[in-house]
Design an enzyme around this catalytic site. Structure first.
Site, PDB file in Angstrom:
ATOM      1  N   CYS A  16       0.786  -1.203  -0.144  1.00 57.69           N
ATOM      2  CA  CYS A  16       0.035  -0.024   0.168  1.00 57.69           C
ATOM      3  C   CYS A  16       0.935   1.207  -0.012  1.00 57.69           C
ATOM      4  O   CYS A  16       2.006   1.241   0.205  1.00 57.69           O
ATOM      5  CB  CYS A  16      -0.942   0.100   1.402  1.00 57.69           C
ATOM      6  N   HIS A  44       6.843  -7.065   7.873  1.00 58.88           N
ATOM      7  CA  HIS A  44       7.275  -8.333   8.335  1.00 58.88           C
ATOM      8  C   HIS A  44       7.602  -9.163   7.077  1.00 58.88           C
ATOM      9  O   HIS A  44       6.771 -10.142   6.619  1.00 58.88           O
ATOM     10  CB  HIS A  44       6.298  -8.793   9.310  1.00 58.88           C
ATOM     11  N   HIS A  77       3.018   2.415  10.451  1.00 59.89           N
ATOM     12  CA  HIS A  77       1.799   2.231  11.317  1.00 59.89           C
ATOM     13  C   HIS A  77       1.740   3.277  12.405  1.00 59.89           C
ATOM     14  O   HIS A  77       0.939   3.555  13.239  1.00 59.89           O
ATOM     15  CB  HIS A  77       2.151   1.043  12.437  1.00 59.89           C
ATOM     16  N   CYS A  99       2.049   6.638   7.856  1.00 62.15           N
ATOM     17  CA  CYS A  99       1.124   7.128   6.782  1.00 62.15           C
ATOM     18  C   CYS A  99       0.220   7.942   6.922  1.00 62.15           C
ATOM     19  O   CYS A  99      -0.295   8.180   8.198  1.00 62.15           O
ATOM     20  CB  CYS A  99       0.313   5.745   6.611  1.00 62.15           C
ATOM     21  N   HIS A 127      -1.280  -4.814  17.839  1.00 60.97           N
ATOM     22  CA  HIS A 127      -0.886  -4.290  16.444  1.00 60.97           C
ATOM     23  C   HIS A 127      -0.080  -3.083  16.623  1.00 60.97           C
ATOM     24  O   HIS A 127      -0.548  -2.248  17.498  1.00 60.97           O
ATOM     25  CB  HIS A 127      -2.019  -4.389  15.619  1.00 60.97           C
ATOM     26  N   GLU A 129       0.081  -0.483  14.913  1.00 59.68           N
ATOM     27  CA  GLU A 129      -0.885   0.677  14.619  1.00 59.68           C
ATOM     28  C   GLU A 129      -1.778   1.064  16.139  1.00 59.68           C
ATOM     29  O   GLU A 129      -1.951   2.178  16.373  1.00 59.68           O
ATOM     30  CB  GLU A 129      -1.665   0.493  13.373  1.00 59.68           C
ATOM     31  N   CYS A 192      -9.155   2.024   6.046  1.00 56.81           N
ATOM     32  CA  CYS A 192      -8.345   2.572   4.759  1.00 56.81           C
ATOM     33  C   CYS A 192      -8.723   2.363   3.509  1.00 56.81           C
ATOM     34  O   CYS A 192      -9.307   1.017   3.272  1.00 56.81           O
ATOM     35  CB  CYS A 192      -6.750   2.042   5.029  1.00 56.81           C
ATOM     36  N   SER A 220      -1.398 -11.235   9.552  1.00 56.36           N
ATOM     37  CA  SER A 220      -1.745 -10.099   9.260  1.00 56.36           C
ATOM     38  C   SER A 220      -3.427 -10.014   8.938  1.00 56.36           C
ATOM     39  O   SER A 220      -4.044 -10.855   8.397  1.00 56.36           O
ATOM     40  CB  SER A 220      -1.187  -9.965   7.864  1.00 56.36           C
ATOM     41  N   SER A 265       1.385  -5.453   3.101  1.00 65.60           N
ATOM     42  CA  SER A 265       3.001  -5.485   3.324  1.00 65.60           C
ATOM     43  C   SER A 265       3.580  -6.450   2.358  1.00 65.60           C
ATOM     44  O   SER A 265       4.827  -6.782   2.582  1.00 65.60           O
ATOM     45  CB  SER A 265       3.334  -5.853   4.816  1.00 65.60           C
TER      46      SER A 265
END
Ligand code: SF4
Length: 351
Positions: A16, A44, A77, A99, A127, A129, A192, A220, A265
């Site tokens: 992304c 990752h 993140h 981001c 996570h 983020e 997103c 993920s 990712s």
């Protein structure tokens, strides 16, 4: 003897833009001769980390591992505000790769805190983020799967916000669940759009092929959601972390066309490798010797100007096949102000 004759790569895959920009910032910093670190793995993906290492970018787990005067890249993140402040006060050059969508999310969350809402975050609790978001809203309640939701208290004024890569259906379902728990419920949809488009393109491919391969981290959230969507479509699906997991031709017995998609990712180059390997182990005799060519054609078909995402430096092959488009960053007055502050000389934040 294999049966696969063709592969299709989902149209908008690869990194992304948030991940890609953070990677590019790290590469550009190292290329400019700075000793550059990323705080945590930028993605990752061992291949990407090794590529960055080869270009002089080191991964560190803590700011304590970074020497004064060197550069540290904050990954897409984002991080807690105190981490950012500590990096600046330690005299590091902070390259803020958060981001722009996540930055906007953090600001919206801060506003909800200031307005006094009891905040619920839909996300995976550990996570990065979500950890970063909790730095803005330490009292927020983080929930993930549906079985957690009954623990959400009843409050007069509540707000709901989400980790960027959560599936939209889950967010909507949680919003409906919370309607009865608050007198006033404020819903801030921070799913997103890149995630949503990727899901749409994955479904489109899954409908047109005999089997699907989803490439991405096993844990993920956005990768698992792609797998789930393929299952809903009714297309047999295999989720793998990379090309090394493509080893059992029996999984593709009787399949003629196989679709490939990947998480946010996952480098798009990995999808080409998976396609090639699949054709090598499960390809029909009719395509023998053309595996690499078929995989490349599938990549080129996916790599449209509108959807091209790669971590390769701009202009480098295969990006040269198509013009690459970098989505415009949202205006970020706070970062702009920080970047031109007196702290620029040492301990600067750069975007
Ligand atoms: S998934 Fe969306 S919000 Fe998350 S880093 Fe990528 S572009 Fe940014």
């Amino acid at each position: 003897m294999g049966t696969v004759e063709d592969v299709r790569i989902a149209r908008r895959t690869g990194f992304c833009y948030g991940v890609r920009e953070a990677i590019d910032m790290a590469k550009e910093s190292a290329a400019a001769g700075r000793l550059t670190h990323t705080l945590g793995q930028v993605v990752h993906n061992e291949g990407v980390v090794a590529e960055l290492q080869a270009q002089g970018v080191r991964t560190v787990d803590s700011l304590e591992d970074v020497s004064e005067g060197t550069a540290v890249v904050i990954r897409a993140h984002g991080v807690r505000p105190d981490v950012m402040e500590r990096a600046v006060s330690r005299g590091l050059e902070v390259i803020d790769g958060t981001c722009s969508w996540v930055t906007a999310e953090q600001r919206q969350l801060q506003r909800l805190v200031d307005e006094g809402y009891t905040i619920v975050i839909l996300g995976t609790p550990r996570h990065p983020e979500v950890v970063g978001l909790l730095g803005f809203a330490p009292d927020a309640i983080v929930v993930d799967d549906e079985e957690d939701w009954d623990a959400i208290p009843r409050k007069k004024r509540m707000a709901l916000i989400t980790q960027s890569t959560q599936p939209p259906w889950k967010f909507e379902r949680l919003a409906a669940h919370m309607v009865h728990r608050a007198h006033e419920l404020k819903i801030v949809n921070t799913v997103c759009p890149v995630t949503i488009r990727r899901q749409e393109d994955t479904v489109e491919v899954a409908r047109a092929v005999d089997a699907m391969i989803v490439v991405g981290g096993r844990h993920s959230a956005n990768t698992k959601e792609l797998t789930r969507l393929c299952e809903i479509v009714g297309t047999p699906v295999v989720q793998v972390e990379g090309v090394e997991d493509i080893s059992d031709p029996a999984l593709f017995d009787g399949r003629r066309v196989v679709g490939i998609t990947g998480g946010t990712s996952t480098p798009i180059e990995d999808l080409e490798k998976v396609a090639c390997r699949l054709l090598e182990i499960a390809g029909s005799p009719s395509i023998a010797g053309r595996e690499a060519e078929i995989a490349r054609v599938a990549l080129e078909a996916a790599a449209t100007p509108a959807g091209r995402t790669t971590s390769l430096p701009r202009g480098q092959d295969p990006a040269s096949l198509h013009a690459e488009r970098r989505p415009a960053r949202r205006p970020d007055p706070e970062s702009a102000a920080r970047a031109t502050s007196p702290q620029d000389a040492a301990g600067a934040v750069v975007r």
